[in-house]
Design a protein around this motif. Structure first.
Motif, PDB file in Angstrom:
ATOM      1  N   ASP A  22       0.863  -1.198   0.000  1.00 18.17           N
ATOM      2  CA  ASP A  22       0.000   0.000   0.000  1.00 18.17           C
ATOM      3  C   ASP A  22       0.889   1.234   0.000  1.00 18.17           C
ATOM      4  OD1 ASP A  22      -1.929   1.924   0.245  1.00 18.17           O
ATOM      5  OD2 ASP A  22      -2.930   1.019   1.991  1.00 18.17           O
ATOM      6  N   ALA A  23       1.329   1.635  -1.170  1.00 16.90           N
ATOM      7  CA  ALA A  23       2.266   2.749  -1.293  1.00 16.90           C
ATOM      8  C   ALA A  23       1.656   4.048  -0.789  1.00 16.90           C
ATOM      9  CB  ALA A  23       2.720   2.906  -2.741  1.00 16.90           C
ATOM     10  N   ALA A  24       0.338   4.243  -0.995  1.00 21.83           N
ATOM     11  CA  ALA A  24      -0.301   5.487  -0.548  1.00 21.83           C
ATOM     12  C   ALA A  24      -0.268   5.596   0.976  1.00 21.83           C
ATOM     13  CB  ALA A  24      -1.728   5.550  -1.072  1.00 21.83           C
ATOM     14  N   ALA A  25      -0.594   4.484   1.644  1.00 19.46           N
ATOM     15  CA  ALA A  25      -0.554   4.504   3.114  1.00 19.46           C
ATOM     16  C   ALA A  25       0.869   4.727   3.615  1.00 19.46           C
ATOM     17  CB  ALA A  25      -1.120   3.199   3.660  1.00 19.46           C
ATOM     18  N   ALA A  26       1.830   4.099   2.932  1.00 15.16           N
ATOM     19  CA  ALA A  26       3.228   4.270   3.336  1.00 15.16           C
ATOM     20  C   ALA A  26       3.651   5.725   3.201  1.00 15.16           C
ATOM     21  CB  ALA A  26       4.132   3.360   2.511  1.00 15.16           C
ATOM     22  N   ARG A  27       3.271   6.347   2.072  1.00 18.53           N
ATOM     23  CA  ARG A  27       3.615   7.759   1.903  1.00 18.53           C
ATOM     24  C   ARG A  27       2.928   8.627   2.969  1.00 18.53           C
ATOM     25  NH1 ARG A  27       3.489   6.340  -3.663  1.00 18.53           N
ATOM     26  NH2 ARG A  27       1.258   6.846  -3.774  1.00 18.53           N
ATOM     27  N   GLY A  28       1.687   8.231   3.347  1.00 17.55           N
ATOM     28  CA  GLY A  28       1.003   8.967   4.419  1.00 17.55           C
ATOM     29  C   GLY A  28       1.775   8.892   5.723  1.00 17.55           C
ATOM     30  N   HIS A  29       2.302   7.682   6.036  1.00 22.97           N
ATOM     31  CA  HIS A  29       3.115   7.539   7.254  1.00 22.97           C
ATOM     32  C   HIS A  29       4.361   8.405   7.182  1.00 22.97           C
ATOM     33  CE1 HIS A  29       0.477   4.596   8.810  1.00 22.97           C
ATOM     34  NE2 HIS A  29       0.850   3.564   8.023  1.00 22.97           N
ATOM     35  N   VAL A  30       4.981   8.433   5.991  1.00 25.10           N
ATOM     36  CA  VAL A  30       6.199   9.233   5.844  1.00 25.10           C
ATOM     37  C   VAL A  30       5.888  10.714   6.020  1.00 25.10           C
ATOM     38  CG1 VAL A  30       8.002   9.943   4.240  1.00 25.10           C
ATOM     39  CG2 VAL A  30       7.362   7.536   4.405  1.00 25.10           C
ATOM     40  N   ARG A  31       4.751  11.177   5.439  1.00 24.10           N
ATOM     41  CA  ARG A  31       4.393  12.585   5.588  1.00 24.10           C
ATOM     42  C   ARG A  31       4.091  12.924   7.049  1.00 24.10           C
ATOM     43  NH1 ARG A  31       1.782  11.644   0.549  1.00 24.10           N
ATOM     44  NH2 ARG A  31      -0.151  11.100   1.627  1.00 24.10           N
ATOM     45  N   THR A  32       3.437  11.997   7.739  1.00 28.82           N
ATOM     46  CA  THR A  32       3.174  12.229   9.167  1.00 28.82           C
ATOM     47  C   THR A  32       4.477  12.310   9.957  1.00 28.82           C
ATOM     48  OG1 THR A  32       1.077  11.036   8.980  1.00 28.82           O
ATOM     49  CG2 THR A  32       1.957  11.387  11.191  1.00 28.82           C
ATOM     50  N   ALA A  33       5.419  11.406   9.639  1.00 29.51           N
ATOM     51  CA  ALA A  33       6.724  11.438  10.296  1.00 29.51           C
ATOM     52  C   ALA A  33       7.443  12.741   9.997  1.00 29.51           C
ATOM     53  CB  ALA A  33       7.570  10.247   9.858  1.00 29.51           C
ATOM     54  N   GLU A  34       7.279  13.230   8.747  1.00 22.27           N
ATOM     55  CA  GLU A  34       7.905  14.509   8.384  1.00 22.27           C
ATOM     56  C   GLU A  34       7.306  15.654   9.196  1.00 22.27           C
ATOM     57  OE1 GLU A  34       8.608  17.342   4.451  1.00 22.27           O
ATOM     58  OE2 GLU A  34       7.249  15.619   4.383  1.00 22.27           O
ATOM     59  N   SER A  35       5.987  15.608   9.389  1.00 26.52           N
ATOM     60  CA  SER A  35       5.318  16.651  10.176  1.00 26.52           C
ATOM     61  C   SER A  35       5.789  16.618  11.629  1.00 26.52           C
ATOM     62  CB  SER A  35       3.795  16.465  10.111  1.00 26.52           C
ATOM     63  OG  SER A  35       3.149  17.401  10.941  1.00 26.52           O
ATOM     64  N   ILE A  36       5.935  15.411  12.162  1.00 22.20           N
ATOM     65  CA  ILE A  36       6.421  15.291  13.540  1.00 22.20           C
ATOM     66  C   ILE A  36       7.855  15.794  13.642  1.00 22.20           C
ATOM     67  CG2 ILE A  36       7.021  13.642  15.334  1.00 22.20           C
ATOM     68  CD1 ILE A  36       4.652  11.956  14.481  1.00 22.20           C
TER      69      ILE A  36
END
Length: 427
Positions: A243-257
């Motif tokens: 699930d590349a979209a979910a993975a990118r969402g996790h990465v964006r959340t990590a970037e925000s943190i």
């Protein structure tokens, strides 16, 4: 460089104070007393000389008496100036001995000079160790008694008793005052030393307290953020292929943190104030923002405020915000909860922050009891010690510093409630 104080010890083993002449130079009252004694000596010397000139104008001893009087005056003043700023050394003692010898000679020539011994008694007591000074006083007193006996017509008990009484009284008072001064000086030295030790202890305690505070700040900001980033990146790694979209969402959340962590770090370096409070709006707004930021698809966090809002001290706001951050980090990482709530209650005499969740819960252990893992405060749902860090001890320390209490209520399978109550009067 600290100046050393010169101390002497008399033959009896008594600790002597620093040189009185040096103290006289520093103390205006002591300088005044020395001036009075020198003036009294010169006045008695002049009066005795005038009496001798009036009573014995044709005496063959007159040149000797006049010369010795001038010598006595010069030696007395010279002894004072030689002793300025330091304890009378060899030269000062030589001058004192010369004054005494001249006085003895002039008293033998003219007994009316006997009462010049009173200022000499003070000079001897001021300049010599106790035993030597007492010996000198006894010799001077005996010579005064002999001189008075020569001047009197017959035996006068008053003249025999008065000189010893005056000498004993003056010597006793002087020795008592000097010993009192020594005790006072020792007490002052002890107080100064104690104050320095207390200041050093306070500095050490302040350093330890600051280290503990910095450790809590780092744990509640950078450590928690790094832990969240690690979890998100691990989740992204697991779902990257499926699930590349979910993975990118996790990465964006990590970037925000990471962005928020950078802001916290900069604020931490600047003044150690929580970034949420520095942005304005007070504690309630910071908690509301925190609840929105921590809400995800798997965890919904709500914020609620009760009571009439009052202005809270900065350190109380900072502590409660840090406690909320740490508690939500624990909920996110360990509880498996789907919902959590932040409640800020303004009561009459205290402010209370409650953090509740509907997770798996745990067995609460009293703070003084440690599990097998060595961590106090909690056990996992199965009864085994939970995997915890510095979160709860840091929260307890923050609340304790403000005079408040931290309580935890939980039952396995029924979630948990953490409550931090801080009295407004103590804050």
């Amino acid at each position: 460089m600290q100046k050393k104080t010169q101390l002497t010890r008399d033959p009896a083993g008594e600790s002597m104070s620093p040189a009185p002449p040096a103290a006289a130079d520093r103390d205006p009252d002591a300088r005044w007393l020395v001036t009075v004694m020198n003036t009294a000596f010169l006045a008695l010397l002049a009066g005795s000389l005038l009496r001798y000139l009036l009573k014995h104008p044709d005496s063959p001893r007159l040149p000797w008496v006049v010369g010795l009087s001038i010598a006595l005056a010069g030696l007395q003043l010279a002894g004072h100036w030689l002793g300025r700023g330091q304890r009378p050394g060899r030269h000062g003692l030589v001058v004192l001995g010369s004054v005494v010898v001249c006085w003895v000679v002039i008293v033998l020539l003219a007994p009316s000079f006997a009462w010049c011994a009173v200022p000499l008694i003070y000079t001897g007591l001021r300049s010599l160790p106790t035993r030597a000074a007492v010996t000198l006083v006894a010799v001077l007193c005996a010579l005064v008694m002999i001189a008075e006996w020569r001047l009197a017509d017959g035996v006068d008990p008053h003249l025999l008793l008065l000189p010893p009484a005056v000498a004993v009284l003056a010597t006793s008072v002087f020795i008592y005052m000097r010993r009192q001064a020594d005790r006072l000086r020792a007490t002052v030295d002890d107080l100064i030393r104690t104050r320095r030790e207390l200041a050093a202890t306070e500095r050490r305690e302040g350093t330890l307290a600051e280290r503990e505070r910095l450790a809590m700040e780092i744990h509640d900001t950078l450590a928690q953020s790094l832990s969240s980033q690690q979890m998100l990146l691990q989740a992204a790694d697991r779902t990257w292929d499926s699930d590349a979209a979910a993975a990118r969402g996790h990465v964006r959340t990590a970037e925000s943190i990471a962005e928020r962590s950078l802001a916290e770090a900069r604020r931490f370096v600047h003044d150690l104030a929580p970034a949420g409070l520095a942005e304005g709006g007070g504690l309630a707004e910071a908690l509301r923002t925190l609840a929105g930021r921590e809400s995800t698809d798997s965890l919904q966090v709500r914020f609620h405020r009760d009571g009439t809002p009052v202005e809270l001290p900065d350190r109380v706001q900072s502590a409660l915000l840090r406690i909320a951050q740490g508690a939500l980090a624990n909920v996110r990482e360990h509880s498996g909860a789907a919902n959590a709530a932040l409640t800020l209650s303004h009561l009459d005499d205290q402010v209370v922050l409650d953090v509740a969740d509907d997770g798996r819960g745990f067995v609460v252990v009293p703070p003084g009891v440690r599990g097998a893992s060595g961590t106090p405060g909690v056990r996992g749902a199965s009864g085994t010690p939970g995997v915890r860090g510095h979160g709860l001890p840091a929260m307890r320390a923050r609340v304790r510093q403000l005079g408040g209490t931290l309580t935890i209520e939980s039952t396995p399978g029924e979630g948990a409630v953490l409550s931090a109550a801080i009295p407004l009067g103590d804050a």
